[in-house]
Scaffold this motif. Structure first.
Motif, PDB file in Angstrom:
ATOM      1  N   UNK A 370       0.077  -9.200  -6.615  1.00  0.00           N
ATOM      2  CA  UNK A 370       1.184  -9.138  -5.646  1.00  0.00           C
ATOM      3  C   UNK A 370       1.448  -7.701  -5.216  1.00  0.00           C
ATOM      4  N   UNK A 371       1.444  -6.789  -6.179  1.00  0.00           N
ATOM      5  CA  UNK A 371       1.738  -5.378  -5.893  1.00  0.00           C
ATOM      6  C   UNK A 371       0.724  -4.784  -4.925  1.00  0.00           C
ATOM      7  N   UNK A 372      -0.546  -5.085  -5.146  1.00  0.00           N
ATOM      8  CA  UNK A 372      -1.596  -4.568  -4.257  1.00  0.00           C
ATOM      9  C   UNK A 372      -1.441  -5.097  -2.834  1.00  0.00           C
ATOM     10  N   UNK A 373      -1.108  -6.372  -2.703  1.00  0.00           N
ATOM     11  CA  UNK A 373      -0.915  -6.945  -1.366  1.00  0.00           C
ATOM     12  C   UNK A 373       0.208  -6.238  -0.620  1.00  0.00           C
ATOM     13  N   UNK A 374       1.295  -5.964  -1.339  1.00  0.00           N
ATOM     14  CA  UNK A 374       2.472  -5.375  -0.694  1.00  0.00           C
ATOM     15  C   UNK A 374       2.264  -3.901  -0.373  1.00  0.00           C
ATOM     16  N   UNK A 375       1.775  -3.148  -1.347  1.00  0.00           N
ATOM     17  CA  UNK A 375       1.745  -1.690  -1.203  1.00  0.00           C
ATOM     18  C   UNK A 375       0.695  -1.214  -0.207  1.00  0.00           C
ATOM     19  N   UNK A 376      -0.295  -2.069   0.079  1.00  0.00           N
ATOM     20  CA  UNK A 376      -1.408  -1.631   0.937  1.00  0.00           C
ATOM     21  C   UNK A 376      -1.308  -2.116   2.376  1.00  0.00           C
ATOM     22  N   UNK A 377      -0.135  -2.606   2.786  1.00  0.00           N
ATOM     23  CA  UNK A 377       0.017  -3.031   4.186  1.00  0.00           C
ATOM     24  C   UNK A 377      -0.293  -1.863   5.121  1.00  0.00           C
ATOM     25  N   UNK A 378      -1.102  -2.087   6.160  1.00  0.00           N
ATOM     26  CA  UNK A 378      -1.579  -0.977   7.015  1.00  0.00           C
ATOM     27  C   UNK A 378      -0.584  -0.531   8.076  1.00  0.00           C
ATOM     28  N   UNK A 379       0.715  -0.483   7.751  1.00  0.00           N
ATOM     29  CA  UNK A 379       1.717  -0.069   8.743  1.00  0.00           C
ATOM     30  C   UNK A 379       1.482   1.369   9.192  1.00  0.00           C
ATOM     31  N   UNK A 380       1.351   2.266   8.197  1.00  0.00           N
ATOM     32  CA  UNK A 380       1.197   3.690   8.517  1.00  0.00           C
ATOM     33  C   UNK A 380      -0.056   3.930   9.338  1.00  0.00           C
ATOM     34  N   UNK A 381      -1.135   3.231   8.998  1.00  0.00           N
ATOM     35  CA  UNK A 381      -2.393   3.384   9.725  1.00  0.00           C
ATOM     36  C   UNK A 381      -2.237   2.972  11.180  1.00  0.00           C
TER      37      UNK A 381
END
Length: 738
Positions: A370-381
């Motif tokens: 779950x943590x990996x899914x949330x923290x890696x969202x490509x918003x900043x990119x």
């Protein structure tokens, strides 16, 4: 083919916009679709014989988004950030914190009210974030996963897993369990927070557009009646003003519509569109732009362009369209962010199974997933490139630099040769009659009346002083017949039974007129005059010398370009002597005179063949072929028209210093995009490294992140990109020519 811009609801990241773009471009009869994340719209070029707007909106719906109809400039004034909903839902996480931290003790921790409180609050948040979950599910079904998909999977699995464990607790008295209700709530809340912050900053990046949208007044005064019955002034809305109506504006008021002055005079502030703070004097025959403020005087002007045809509307629409045109780095970002979602799914699942295989509990493995899914969202990119581009376009617009194609921001920095037209570009283009050499056939007054009558049918800058002579002296011109314009040479016309030729020595060559006045031409040229031959029935009857002043900004621009080792070339149809005088004063590297438009085109073509990156600057009329052939084309706005269709860039205030500012902004834009991308990739690398447990496994550092913290860190990643771009905006605003 027809082109339309649709306003889109539901786009949250570059993966969203990239997915919609891919989906639309796969559809038959759509030639090209380009999605603009910042403006939340999509520009679609399609075959109108095969598709309707309803069909296009259905495609958007199938892709998981909602069309809000055709894009209007007024859309930029609508607040879509839902700040009220966000504040209301702030109460819920406070309740969660209260339950988890303030009331946290062994007694309450193991009671049913505590469990149900968490479940109800998480359901409350799932309702709040239903739009995210709905879009994420649709994107998953359509195989176009995006940020919403990552959030949907993480929230959905954690919520359903928590419900499953809650059932075990209630009915099977299971003691070893895990509940992730608070994580589901926190993830949705902080995703909403991130979007609110991003939306607020996106709105700030569009401030220049918003000012243009609101610049025109809601009402205007039109003049009605006639001389016999008298005139009255009627207050009407802008929609009630028609082309041809006489509109009245006085000191302190705004010009209602684009038009031409028919009576009065005034000083007008046009800074909102030109970036020029000095008011311009408007007299009969001058053009006025809607939204301009009258500083002193009164004007009556004939309405020419209203509604969508007005200069302001065209510029706003043009900026919105150009913002959807993606530079190379942005296309790469879109591709990477789209593929990045698949990569995150792979990493998250792999990490889950690897942790299980290495002996971790299901609870710990699931938390990592779950943590990996949330923290890696490509918003900043997704924000890295488009935010910087929109900021740069708006900063240029504030200076009177209208960019029609965003590729200019990518390419201007490569410029190593700048080619100038002379008249109206390096010079003001406001020629004055300096000297008349009369060979005794007719009087000076009649010569000027003849020339003025013929030039009245032309729009070249050379015609203006002769038109002005007739107007100032209230002279009615002759009837002109058989008028012909020979581009780059001059004019031919018939008055009474006489044939007249006006123009440079090239018009003499074309009609085989013997030139016995070469020495007089040289004399006027040495004096810095542009020469007009006046020929009557194949006999030269006069030479008229016109003088034009060099723009003050031309000196500083040429000096700055030379300091930066950018070659300068002047191409002009004027004679050698005049060209030489201007070239020497400015210090231009290379000059070619007596050129036809085709010859200018050939020179630009040769420069291109020699692997130069050529920026051509002209008046947008006679220089059109050369402008189109140049690597970057810049038109100086003469005020006669917006000249939006002739070049990639229009300098609205005729300040040539803006040319180097454009080159500088281009360099800084590419730098900040690369810096944003560096931060985005660095963040994702560190986030994945820590969230996957590699930090602990490799360096034996006992540090981990849970889904709730991951949602906060995800927001912070976007804030870093936003802050970096905001600092860039401040820096760009201070760029000046040395």
């Amino acid at each position: 083919m027809k082109k339309i811009i649709l306003k889109i609801d539901g786009m949250t990241c570059s993966a969203c916009s990239n997915g919609l773009e891919k989906f639309l471009n796969k559809q038959a009869a759509i030639k090209e679709a380009s999605v603009n994340l910042i403006f939340s719209n999509v520009s679609i070029e399609y075959d109108e014989t095969s598709l309707t707007i309803k069909d296009l909106e259905d495609f958007v719906k199938k892709a998981g988004f909602k069309s809000l109809g055709e894009y209007k400039i007024e859309d930029e004034l609508i607040d879509r950030n839902n700040k009220k909903d966000f504040i209301i839902f702030l109460i819920a996480p406070l309740l969660i914190i209260f339950l988890l931290f303030i009331l946290f003790n062994d007694t309450l921790r193991n009671t049913y009210p505590y469990y149900f409180s968490l479940a109800i609050i998480s359901i409350f948040f799932i309702i709040y974030g239903f739009d995210i979950l709905k879009n994420g599910f649709k994107s998953l079904i359509l195989n176009t996963p995006n940020m919403d998909t990552l959030v949907t999977v993480s929230v959905g699995t954690s919520f359903l897993y928590s419900i499953y464990n809650l059932i075990l607790i209630l009915f099977f008295d299971v003691k070893d369990f895990s509940l992730y209700f608070e994580s589901s709530a926190f993830v949705i809340y902080f995703v909403k927070l991130g979007r609110l912050v991003e939306g607020t900053f996106k709105d700030k990046t569009k401030d220049a557009i918003k000012k243009l949208v609101t610049i025109t007044p809601p009402y205007g005064l039109i003049k009605q009646g006639n001389i016999e019955k008298g005139y009255i002034e009627k207050k009407v809305t802008l929609d009630e003003i028609n082309v041809g109506d006489i509109v009245v504006s006085r000191k302190g008021e705004k010009i209602s519509v684009d038009g031409e002055v028919v009576n009065g005079s005034a000083y007008i502030d046009e800074a909102f569109i030109t970036g020029e703070s000095k008011p311009r004097n408007k007299v009969i025959g001058s053009k006025v732009l809607a939204g301009s403020v009258i500083k002193d005087g009164m004007l009556e002007y004939k309405a020419e362009k209203i509604g969508k045809e007005s200069t302001v509307s065209k510029i706003v629409t043009l900026v919105a369209e150009s913002s959807g045109q993606k530079i190379t780095l942005q296309k790469i970002c879109d591709k990477v962010s789209g593929d990045f979602v698949y990569f995150i799914f792979l990493v998250s699942l792999s990490s889950f199974f690897i942790h299980l295989l290495l002996g971790s509990t299901f609870r710990d493995s699931f938390t990592t997933f779950i943590t990996l899914l949330v923290i890696s969202c490509p918003c900043a990119l997704g924000l890295a490139a488009p935010l910087a581009v929109v900021v740069s376009v708006n900063e240029c617009l504030k200076r009177g630099i209208l960019i029609k194609n965003n590729k200019v921001l990518e390419n201007a920095m490569k410029t190593n040769v700048v080619v100038f037209d002379k008249t109206g570009t390096l010079t003001y283009g406001t020629l004055k009659i300096s000297k008349i050499i009369n060979y005794g056939i007719i009087s000076n007054e009649d010569i000027l009346k003849i020339v003025g009558s013929i030039e009245a049918k032309d729009t070249h800058p050379i015609s203006f002083p002769f038109k002005e002579y007739l107007s100032e002296n209230k002279i009615k011109g002759y009837e002109v017949l058989e008028f012909e314009n020979f581009v780059g040479m001059g004019l031919k016309a018939k008055i009474d039974n006489d044939i007249f030729l006006l123009g440079s020595s090239k018009i003499l060559e074309k009609f085989n007129v013997e030139n016995k006045r070469i020495e007089d031409e040289k004399s006027l040229g040495i004096d810095g005059c542009t020469i007009v031959y006046v020929v009557k029935n194949n006999e030269i009857i006069s030479l008229i010398g016109l003088k034009d002043e060099i723009r003050e900004s031309s000196y500083s621009l040429v000096d700055t370009l030379k300091e930066n080792k950018i070659k300068t070339i002047m191409l002009t149809g004027d004679n050698n002597e005049v060209a030489k005088q201007v070239s020497l004063k400015l210090g231009i590297d290379e000059t070619k005179a007596n050129l036809m438009p085709q010859e200018k085109f050939n020179i630009i073509d040769k420069l291109n063949e020699d692997n130069n990156f050529v920026m051509m600057i002209g008046d947008g009329i006679n220089d059109a072929p050369s402008l189109k052939r140049a690597f970057i084309s810049v038109a100086i706005d003469t005020g006669a028209d917006v000249t939006l269709n002739l070049s990639q860039v229009v300098i609205k205030n005729n300040n040539l210093e803006n040319i180097f500012k454009l080159i500088t902004i281009s360099k800084k834009t590419l730098f900040i995009i690369k810096l944003n991308l560096f931060f985005a990739f660095l963040y994702n690398f560190i986030a994945i490294f820590i969230a996957s447990g590699l930090l602990k496994a490799i360096f034996n550092v006992n540090f981990s992140i849970n889904p709730s913290v991951a949602s906060v860190v995800m927001v912070l990643s976007s804030l870093v990109i936003i802050l970096n771009t905001f600092i860039f905006k401040i820096f760009v605003a201070k760029i000046e020519v040395r």
